[in-house]
Write an enzyme that holds these catalytic residues in place. Structure first.
Site, PDB file in Angstrom:
ATOM      1  CG  ASP A 165      -6.994 -12.944  59.168  1.00  0.00           C
ATOM      2  OD1 ASP A 165      -6.820 -13.447  58.035  1.00  0.00           O
ATOM      3  OD2 ASP A 165      -6.129 -12.271  59.743  1.00  0.00           O
ATOM      4  CB  SER A 215      -3.182  -6.527  40.790  1.00  0.00           C
ATOM      5  OG  SER A 215      -2.591  -5.270  40.515  1.00  0.00           O
ATOM      6  CE1 TYR A 236      -1.491  -6.128  46.159  1.00  0.00           C
ATOM      7  CE2 TYR A 236      -0.677  -5.274  44.081  1.00  0.00           C
ATOM      8  CZ  TYR A 236      -1.728  -5.575  44.916  1.00  0.00           C
ATOM      9  OH  TYR A 236      -3.011  -5.326  44.510  1.00  0.00           O
ATOM     10  CE  LYS A 261      -3.663  -8.822  44.634  1.00  0.00           C
ATOM     11  NZ  LYS A 261      -5.022  -9.260  44.990  1.00  0.00           N
TER      12      LYS A 261
HETATM   13  N1  LIG Z   1      -7.186  -0.342  44.637  1.00  0.00           N
HETATM   14  C1  LIG Z   1      -6.525  -0.693  43.566  1.00  0.00           C
HETATM   15  O1  LIG Z   1      -6.112   0.164  42.769  1.00  0.00           O
HETATM   16  C2  LIG Z   1      -6.281  -2.155  43.277  1.00  0.00           C
HETATM   17  C3  LIG Z   1      -5.651  -2.455  42.073  1.00  0.00           C
HETATM   18  C4  LIG Z   1      -5.428  -3.793  41.768  1.00  0.00           C
HETATM   19  C5  LIG Z   1      -5.850  -4.814  42.615  1.00  0.00           C
HETATM   20  N2  LIG Z   1      -6.465  -4.482  43.792  1.00  0.00           N
HETATM   21  C6  LIG Z   1      -6.899  -5.602  44.635  1.00  0.00           C
HETATM   22  O2  LIG Z   1      -8.260  -5.442  44.964  1.00  0.00           O
HETATM   23  C7  LIG Z   1      -8.521  -6.055  46.231  1.00  0.00           C
HETATM   24  C8  LIG Z   1      -9.218  -5.042  47.134  1.00  0.00           C
HETATM   25  O3  LIG Z   1      -8.353  -3.922  47.294  1.00  0.00           O
HETATM   26  P1  LIG Z   1      -8.875  -2.497  47.791  1.00  0.00           P
HETATM   27  O4  LIG Z   1      -8.163  -1.463  47.003  1.00  0.00           O
HETATM   28  O5  LIG Z   1     -10.341  -2.474  47.866  1.00  0.00           O
HETATM   29  O6  LIG Z   1      -8.233  -2.505  49.258  1.00  0.00           O
HETATM   30  P2  LIG Z   1      -8.799  -1.881  50.618  1.00  0.00           P
HETATM   31  O7  LIG Z   1      -7.609  -1.849  51.514  1.00  0.00           O
HETATM   32  O8  LIG Z   1      -9.550  -0.622  50.362  1.00  0.00           O
HETATM   33  O9  LIG Z   1      -9.842  -2.989  51.120  1.00  0.00           O
HETATM   34  C9  LIG Z   1      -9.418  -4.296  51.421  1.00  0.00           C
HETATM   35  C10 LIG Z   1     -10.402  -4.934  52.389  1.00  0.00           C
HETATM   36  O10 LIG Z   1      -9.913  -6.241  52.696  1.00  0.00           O
HETATM   37  C11 LIG Z   1      -9.970  -6.425  54.096  1.00  0.00           C
HETATM   38  N3  LIG Z   1      -8.951  -7.383  54.537  1.00  0.00           N
HETATM   39  C12 LIG Z   1      -7.611  -7.190  54.586  1.00  0.00           C
HETATM   40  N4  LIG Z   1      -7.012  -8.269  55.092  1.00  0.00           N
HETATM   41  C13 LIG Z   1      -7.989  -9.179  55.359  1.00  0.00           C
HETATM   42  C14 LIG Z   1      -7.995 -10.492  55.902  1.00  0.00           C
HETATM   43  N5  LIG Z   1      -6.852 -11.068  56.313  1.00  0.00           N
HETATM   44  N6  LIG Z   1      -9.176 -11.139  56.023  1.00  0.00           N
HETATM   45  C15 LIG Z   1     -10.344 -10.540  55.654  1.00  0.00           C
HETATM   46  N7  LIG Z   1     -10.389  -9.283  55.154  1.00  0.00           N
HETATM   47  C16 LIG Z   1      -9.224  -8.614  54.999  1.00  0.00           C
HETATM   48  C17 LIG Z   1      -9.719  -5.039  54.682  1.00  0.00           C
HETATM   49  O11 LIG Z   1     -10.169  -4.939  56.033  1.00  0.00           O
HETATM   50  C18 LIG Z   1     -10.505  -4.166  53.710  1.00  0.00           C
HETATM   51  O12 LIG Z   1     -11.850  -4.017  54.107  1.00  0.00           O
HETATM   52  C19 LIG Z   1      -7.175  -6.523  46.768  1.00  0.00           C
HETATM   53  O13 LIG Z   1      -7.001  -7.897  46.490  1.00  0.00           O
HETATM   54  C20 LIG Z   1      -6.190  -5.696  45.976  1.00  0.00           C
HETATM   55  O14 LIG Z   1      -4.930  -6.314  45.871  1.00  0.00           O
HETATM   56  C21 LIG Z   1      -6.677  -3.175  44.140  1.00  0.00           C
END
Ligand SMILES: NC(=O)c1ccc[n+]([C@@H]2O[C@H](COP(=O)([O-])OP(=O)(O)OC[C@H]3O[C@@H](n4cnc5c(N)ncnc54)[C@H](O)[C@@H]3O)[C@@H](O)[C@H]2O)c1
Length: 252
Positions: free
Chosen positions: A55, A131, A144, A148
């Site tokens: 984590d 984001s 959230y 960000k």
């Molecule tokens: N998907 C989108 O549209 C989007 C848009 C803007 C920003 N983001 C950002 O991109 C990043 C990745 O998002 P995603 O869509 O791939 O999410 P996701 O939920 O598909 O993947 C996130 C990963 O982070 C891991 N994780 C969560 N908490 C954790 C912790 N405490 N320690 C270690 N690992 C941890 C999870 O197990 C998972 O494998 C995030 O920071 C998210 O805010 C995503």
């Protein structure tokens, strides 16, 4: 020549997995952190890297020490791990605030601080995953967005303070990317289609499209780029005025 090493947090799925895959194809040795230990192992194996499960909120010193021991040095850090919690501001609990700020912002700051001496030694770089929500409120997930906004502000602050040490710090602000985080929307065909049609590029992004910009920011091609937050959103943040009702316009 020894490969350059990069620690990618939250690398077991979604955008983090996409980043790990792209960086591996560009010759990086990828150290895959995730709280999902099995997922981290699966991705590490797939990209020829090393899994560092855990984590991000716990023991940043331990994680960075493991990364340096595994790679021999640390050349880059990608702070990608992040979560979203959906609740209206009026009802948001302290526990929800703590978990979102703890993972999205505090862990990113702590890991970056601990990695700094190693990145200074390797003239390395940091990329944070912010984001487009950092600049735009969104229904019932406002804290959230606030977390960000902190990621983007930290990126600019660290670029100012750590530039003199030779460490570049940038961020990527993804728009709509299809991952588990947003799957509740994209698994409904009607919602998917409506969102797709709101994108100037007429499609939802995929994780590798974030990975490619991260790879650029970590590469020598970006050797004079620091303190930037680059939106990777298919043009979505340029559509505000397009949402207004208006008389017929010529086709474009
Ligand atoms: N998907 C989108 O549209 C989007 C848009 C803007 C920003 N983001 C950002 O991109 C990043 C990745 O998002 P995603 O869509 O791939 O999410 P996701 O939920 O598909 O993947 C996130 C990963 O982070 C891991 N994780 C969560 N908490 C954790 C912790 N405490 N320690 C270690 N690992 C941890 C999870 O197990 C998972 O494998 C995030 O920071 C998210 O805010 C995503």
């Amino acid at each position: 020549m020894q490969r350059q090493t990069v620690l990618v947090t939250g690398g077991a799925a979604g955008i983090g997995e996409g980043i790990a895959q792209v960086l591996a194809t560009r010759g990086w040795q990828v150290l895959v952190n995730d709280v999902d230990a099995e997922g981290a192992q699966r991705v590490a194996q797939a990209v020829g890297g090393i899994a560092l499960p855990g984590d991000v909120r716990n023991d940043p010193q331990g994680l960075v020490a493991q990364a340096v021991a595994a790679g021999g040095a640390l050349h880059a850090l990608v702070n990608n791990a992040g979560i979203i919690r959906r609740s209206p501001l009026a009802d948001t609990t302290e526990a929800e605030l703590d978990v979102v700020y703890g993972i999205n912002l505090k862990a990113m700051v702590r890991l970056s601080q601990v990695a700094l001496p190693h990145l200074q030694a390797s003239a390395g770089a940091i990329v944070n995953i912010s984001s487009i929500a950092a600049e735009s409120p969104q229904p019932a997930a406002g804290f959230y967005s606030m977390s960000k906004a902190g990621v983007s502000a930290f990126t600019r602050q660290a670029a100012l303070e750590w530039g003199p040490r030779g460490v570049r710090v940038n961020a990527v602000a993804p728009g709509l990317i299809r991952t588990a985080m947003a799957e509740a929307v994209y698994s409904v065909p009607e919602l998917h289609e409506k969102r797709r049609m709101m994108m100037p590029l007429r499609r939802i992004g995929v994780p590798a499209e974030i990975g490619k910009v991260v790879a650029f920011l970590l590469s020598d091609d970006a050797s004079y780029v620091s303190g930037q937050v680059i939106a990777v959103d298919g043009g979505f943040t340029q559509t505000l005025i397009d949402h207004l009702p208006h008389p017929p316009t010529p086709a474009f």
